[in-house]
Design a protein around this motif. Structure first.
Motif, PDB file in Angstrom:
ATOM      1  N   GLU A 105      46.537  42.647  45.539  1.00  0.00           N
ATOM      2  CA  GLU A 105      45.977  42.296  46.846  1.00  0.00           C
ATOM      3  C   GLU A 105      46.462  40.948  47.366  1.00  0.00           C
ATOM      4  O   GLU A 105      46.227  40.612  48.537  1.00  0.00           O
ATOM      5  CB  GLU A 105      44.447  42.304  46.790  1.00  0.00           C
ATOM      6  N   SER A 191      47.475  31.695  48.007  1.00  0.00           N
ATOM      7  CA  SER A 191      46.326  32.225  48.742  1.00  0.00           C
ATOM      8  C   SER A 191      45.464  31.085  49.248  1.00  0.00           C
ATOM      9  O   SER A 191      45.307  30.054  48.589  1.00  0.00           O
ATOM     10  CB  SER A 191      45.507  33.141  47.835  1.00  0.00           C
ATOM     11  N   ASP A 215      47.263  34.804  52.760  1.00  0.00           N
ATOM     12  CA  ASP A 215      46.380  35.736  52.039  1.00  0.00           C
ATOM     13  C   ASP A 215      44.906  35.400  52.238  1.00  0.00           C
ATOM     14  O   ASP A 215      44.135  35.291  51.283  1.00  0.00           O
ATOM     15  CB  ASP A 215      46.743  35.732  50.538  1.00  0.00           C
ATOM     16  N   ARG A 217      41.112  36.081  52.847  1.00  0.00           N
ATOM     17  CA  ARG A 217      40.250  37.217  52.541  1.00  0.00           C
ATOM     18  C   ARG A 217      39.106  37.354  53.549  1.00  0.00           C
ATOM     19  O   ARG A 217      38.403  38.357  53.549  1.00  0.00           O
ATOM     20  CB  ARG A 217      39.671  37.060  51.133  1.00  0.00           C
ATOM     21  N   ARG A 237      34.636  39.957  45.508  1.00  0.00           N
ATOM     22  CA  ARG A 237      34.794  38.745  46.299  1.00  0.00           C
ATOM     23  C   ARG A 237      34.042  37.582  45.649  1.00  0.00           C
ATOM     24  O   ARG A 237      34.527  36.442  45.630  1.00  0.00           O
ATOM     25  CB  ARG A 237      34.283  38.996  47.717  1.00  0.00           C
TER      26      ARG A 237
END
Length: 264
Positions: A105, A191, A215, A217, A237
């Protein structure tokens, strides 16, 4: 020792594991200690609701992602010496089993680095990352290098560091490999939630980088009020955010970061 301890400790206190342990322990205790059994079951169910369906995980990850930028920044106008790509986007086991380069991911770390490499044709492209698993093979740096070559990046622009197993080693080994000087400008791509700790580590080892977070989220602070579609997504998460917050504190306490919560 630090690497092994970090893996073992986080496995024990990972939120999703704690929820599972609470539900399992509560079920086992119901027969001979109903009071404590019910308490553990209630705690496990509360964890599922708060951090599985309700946006507890987003509330924890949002400060990390917003620390450096609320969106992907523009490339600095100054001459860029190179782009440093932190590993963590690659699925090592599937790559080894199936070939090619399997991604997880965090794949945007790789795709954004590739875009930047084409936008900055004179910049070096540096990949740093071995295996972050407690047990298992080395990393797959050769597959990453071949991906860049196949995508049109000249081999002489690509620099590989494949011995590091955590963020601190990323910084230490990359600095030793590149030997940057004061006038150099290096972009650091990772990220957004991982950028505060990464930047703090690079600063601590004396490698001043330009943070380039990717990246994301979360979309924005409205996600602090948006429930998850499944409790598995919410717990994932939460695990991500808690791991990063623990890493920030642990790196600062052990002298591996320039600050407890590095910022711009």
């Amino acid at each position: 020792m630090f690497f092994v301890a970090s893996k073992v400790i986080f496995f024990c206190i990972q939120p999703s594991n704690l929820v599972f342990f609470a539900l399992l322990g509560g079920t086992l205790l119901l027969g001979w200690c109903p009071k404590w059994g019910r308490r553990l079951l209630y705690a496990g169910l509360a964890g599922i609701v708060l951090f599985g369906y309700l946006p507890g995980g987003n509330i924890l990850v949002l400060p990390l992602e917003e620390r450096f930028a609320s969106r992907v920044p523009a490339v600095p106008h100054e001459k860029i010496s190179g782009i440093i790509l932190l590993g963590g986007f690659e699925d090592i086991s599937i790559t080894r089993a199936r070939g090619g380069l399997a991604l997880n991911e965090a794949a945007e770390r790789l795709t954004e680095t590739l875009r930047l490499a084409h936008e900055l044709p004179e910049a070096k492209v540096v990949f740093t990352g071995g295996s972050g698993a407690l047990f298992g093979d080395n990393g797959i740096a050769d597959a990453v290098k071949q991906f860049f070559i196949d995508a049109g990046i000249a081999p002489d622009r690509i620099i590989i560091e494949n011995d590091s197993r955590n963020t601190y080693q990323n910084a230490v080994f990359t600095k030793a490999l590149l030997r940057p000087v004061q006038q150099d400008r290096w972009l650091l791509v990772t990220s957004a939630y991982h950028m505060p700790r990464s930047t703090g580590v690079f600063r601590k080892v004396g490698f001043d980088v330009v943070p380039y977070p990717v990246d994301f989220r979360t979309r924005d602070w409205d996600d602090a009020f948006r429930p998850f579609d499944s409790f598995a997504a919410g717990l994932q998460r939460t695990d991500l955010a808690v791991k990063e917050w623990i890493g920030l504190v642990a790196y600062w306490i052990t002298g591996r970061s320039s600050a407890i919560f590095p910022g711009p």
